[in-house]
Design an enzyme around this catalytic site. Structure first.
Site, short mmCIF file in Angstrom:
data_model
loop_
_atom_site.label_atom_id
_atom_site.label_comp_id
_atom_site.label_asym_id
_atom_site.label_seq_id
_atom_site.Cartn_x
_atom_site.Cartn_y
_atom_site.Cartn_z
N LYS A 133 -7.01 -4.12 -4.70
CA LYS A 133 -5.88 -4.62 -4.49
C LYS A 133 -6.54 -4.30 -2.29
CE LYS A 133 -4.67 0.85 -4.19
NZ LYS A 133 -3.73 0.45 -2.44
N GLU A 141 4.11 3.02 -1.61
CA GLU A 141 3.50 4.08 -0.93
C GLU A 141 4.88 4.39 0.06
OE1 GLU A 141 -0.04 4.96 -0.63
OE2 GLU A 141 0.35 6.93 0.90
O1 KIV Z 1 -6.56 4.95 -1.59
C1 KIV Z 1 -5.79 5.01 -2.43
O2 KIV Z 1 -5.62 6.71 -3.76
C2 KIV Z 1 -4.11 4.44 -2.26
C3 KIV Z 1 -3.22 5.29 -3.65
C4 KIV Z 1 -2.90 6.14 -2.17
C5 KIV Z 1 -3.21 4.18 -4.25
O3 KIV Z 1 -4.38 3.67 -2.37
#
Ligand code: KIV
Length: 281
Positions: A118, A186
């Site tokens: 991600k 978010e």
């Molecule tokens: O780092 C994380 O936990 C995240 C979530 C809040 C989606 O990116």
């Protein structure tokens, strides 16, 4: 299940094709025991760079390194059988160029065994997402409030209110067009979360977004009541494990001080056991 009976983990294409279907259940994890619990209930387990704040006590996610993500990723991998594992790319490990992103994302995948990475950013990261996806790296995108940009935003503030909603929508569309298989939304207004979910072709995963999103994610320490540095409105606490741990440690300290721990049941006698079965007997 495979023909051999071995569980097969959920894949990024399966997640992408779940758009508009049953809500995706997503949670962060940073350790093997927590990953084992999450794996029994969740579709996606994210090794989030939130690990820096909730486990390492950092003030923001900016101090998180690639090595930290890989170490926690390896721990989480050992606890998963069926969920899709996604690992966050930390600040500074992917923004410079698509080539830098590929070098570091391929290392994350190789060394952790995760199914996807991600990264934060919308239109500005579209070229990088396209580059990674074309080279076999599935990408979950993250738009709206992107915590690695906390300084640029001037705090953890709601994104996309009023006219600014167009920017967040364009961000979500850009990452979908670039080939991301899903996108975290978010801290955006409910109506914007709903609108983006209706208009983008990939599953939206909300955190402080909207119940209309295709899935939801929370930071596990937040929802278990183990992180108190701050409490965002979007966190529902499903347990108060921090309080329980505090009470347990206080009881232990009391019993050590008044010599009621260890009790007779925790100490060893002089007599040799008749038959030694276990090394600890
Ligand atoms: O780092 C994380 O936990 C995240 C979530 C809040 C989606 O990116």
């Amino acid at each position: 299940m495979s023909a051999t009976g071995k569980q097969i983990a959920l894949t990024p294409p399966q997640v992408a094709s779940s758009k508009g279907g049953n809500p995706l259940v997503c949670l962060t994890a940073y350790s093997t025991p927590m990953a084992r619990i999450a794996d029994r209930h969740c579709d996606i387990v994210l090794v989030g760079d939130s690990v820096g704040m909730v486990v390492h006590g950092l003030e923001s996610t900016l101090g998180v390194t690639l090595d930290m993500m890989i170490l926690h990723g390896q721990a989480v991998r050992r606890g998963l059988e069926r969920s899709l594992m996604v690992v966050d790319m930390p600040f500074g490990s992917y923004e410079e160029s698509p080539q830098q992103a590929f070098r570091n994302a391929s290392r994350v995948m190789r060394e952790t065994g995760c199914g996807a990475v991600k990264l934060e950013g919308g239109q500005s990261m579209a070229e990088t997402i396209r580059f990674l996806v074309a080279r076999g790296i599935p990408v979950m995108a993250h738009v709206g409030l992107t915590p690695q940009a906390v300084n640029a935003f001037g705090g953890y503030v709601v994104q996309g209110r009023g006219e600014d909603g167009k920017r967040v929508l364009l961000d979500a569309q850009a990452v979908a067009d670039a080939g991301a298989f899903s996108v975290v939304l978010e801290k955006v207004p409910d109506t914007l979360g709903r609108q983006i979910t209706e208009q983008v072709s990939i599953p939206t995963i909300g955190i402080g977004a909207s119940a209309a999103c295709d899935g939801q994610i929370l930071v596990v320490d937040d929802m278990l009541g183990m992180f108190d540095a701050f409490r965002p409105k979007f966190v529902k606490r499903y347990a108060e494990l921090g309080e329980m741990a505090d009470e347990a440690v206080a009881a232990y300290a009391r019993e050590v001080r008044n010599r009621s721990f260890p009790g007779q049941e925790h100490v060893f006698g002089d007599a040799m056991p008749k038959q030694v079965r276990e090394p600890s007997s």
